[in-house]
Motif scaffolding. Structure first.
Motif, PDB file in Angstrom:
ATOM      1  N   ASP A 231      40.920  37.281  46.764  1.00  0.00           N
ATOM      2  CA  ASP A 231      42.365  37.484  46.824  1.00  0.00           C
ATOM      3  C   ASP A 231      43.109  36.803  45.691  1.00  0.00           C
ATOM      4  N   ARG A 232      42.659  35.604  45.317  1.00  0.00           N
ATOM      5  CA  ARG A 232      43.399  34.827  44.335  1.00  0.00           C
ATOM      6  C   ARG A 232      42.612  34.603  43.053  1.00  0.00           C
ATOM      7  N   GLN A 233      41.696  35.505  42.756  1.00  0.00           N
ATOM      8  CA  GLN A 233      40.890  35.408  41.554  1.00  0.00           C
ATOM      9  C   GLN A 233      40.966  36.707  40.786  1.00  0.00           C
ATOM     10  N   PHE A 234      41.227  36.589  39.489  1.00  0.00           N
ATOM     11  CA  PHE A 234      41.385  37.771  38.631  1.00  0.00           C
ATOM     12  C   PHE A 234      40.594  37.524  37.356  1.00  0.00           C
ATOM     13  N   ILE A 235      39.729  38.469  37.013  1.00  0.00           N
ATOM     14  CA  ILE A 235      38.822  38.273  35.885  1.00  0.00           C
ATOM     15  C   ILE A 235      39.019  39.392  34.875  1.00  0.00           C
TER      16      ILE A 235
ATOM     17  N   SER B 124      49.331  33.714  49.116  1.00  0.00           N
ATOM     18  CA  SER B 124      48.382  34.713  49.582  1.00  0.00           C
ATOM     19  C   SER B 124      48.809  36.105  49.146  1.00  0.00           C
ATOM     20  N   ASN B 125      47.807  36.923  48.881  1.00  0.00           N
ATOM     21  CA  ASN B 125      48.029  38.324  48.523  1.00  0.00           C
ATOM     22  C   ASN B 125      49.042  38.501  47.392  1.00  0.00           C
ATOM     23  N   PRO B 126      48.874  37.766  46.305  1.00  0.00           N
ATOM     24  CA  PRO B 126      49.819  37.943  45.196  1.00  0.00           C
ATOM     25  C   PRO B 126      49.488  39.201  44.399  1.00  0.00           C
TER      26      PRO B 126
END
Lengths: 119, 110
Positions: B71-75, B29-31
């Motif tokens: 929180d755990r998705q980066f585009i 979580s919250n990386p």
């Protein structure tokens, strides 16, 4: 800004021999992390070893060990009993210790050393 | 255990076309999340990093943008690709010290 320098673009070693890869870095901080990553032909980045700057003892992971010279800002990787599977690009990396404005701690990489293992 | 998924693995796009590369992390979580680019035979250049939803920092002015809708998705995106955008793109996450990387996306702009 922190910089990481790997002065050896390419290295080669005979299988079963020992090889040392060099890395120097520039920082004004006293506490930080240093890493060696391995990138095989698959291009997956694999963590090999890490060193915490406040620890004087050099890190060791099986056949991999480091020579951490904090005053000289040097962080070399020694691979003992080299194996064919060790052939890869090796990257030295420094992690900024400070909390930036938005709090992220960045990894800064060197340009890499391509290691070839000769059978 | 934590895992990171990055896709697609390979992409060939014409100049001027849009781009969307996605990265998701599981098991944490919250990386902190990162996008790096690697030119052939070169080191990794940090493009973007994020400490939370909607919080993006850019390291290099360029034709690309990043977003973190969850929180755990980066585009990683672009409205119009340039030839110079070709390269190998790596997503990574970290919580305490070292970063863990996805499998990477090889992007060729033609």
């Amino acid at each position: 800004a922190q910089t990481v320098t790997q002065s050896q673009p390419e290295m080669s070693v005979q299988e079963a021999e020992t090889v040392t890869l060099s890395c120097t870095y520039d920082t004004s901080e006293s506490d930080y992390y240093l890493f060696w990553y391995k990138q095989p032909p698959s291009r997956q980045m694999i963590l090999v070893i890490r060193q915490e700057a406040y620890k004087q003892q050099n890190a060791t992971e099986n056949r991999f060990s480091v020579n951490f010279q904090k005053a000289a800002k040097s962080f070399s990787l020694k691979i003992s009993d080299s194996q064919l599977g060790d052939a890869a690009m090796y990257f030295c990396a420094y992690r900024t210790p400070e909390r930036l404005i938005q709090g992220a701690q960045k990894l800064v990489f060197g340009q890499g050393t391509r290691l070839t293992i000769n059978p | 255990s934590q895992t990171i998924h990055q896709w697609p693995a390979t992409l060939v796009q014409p100049v001027g076309s849009p781009l969307s590369l996605e990265c998701t992390v599981e098991g944490t979580s919250n990386p902190n999340l990162y996008w790096y680019r690697q030119a052939a035979g070169r080191g990794l250049q940090l493009l973007f990093y994020s400490v939370g939803i909607g919080q993006i920092s850019s390291e290099v002015p360029q034709n690309l943008s990043a977003s973190r809708p969850q929180d755990r998705q980066f585009i990683l995106s672009s409205k119009k690709l340039l030839l110079s955008d070709s390269g190998f793109y790596l997503c990574a996450w970290s919580v305490y010290s070292e970063a863990f990387f996805g499998q990477g996306t090889r992007l060729t702009v033609v």
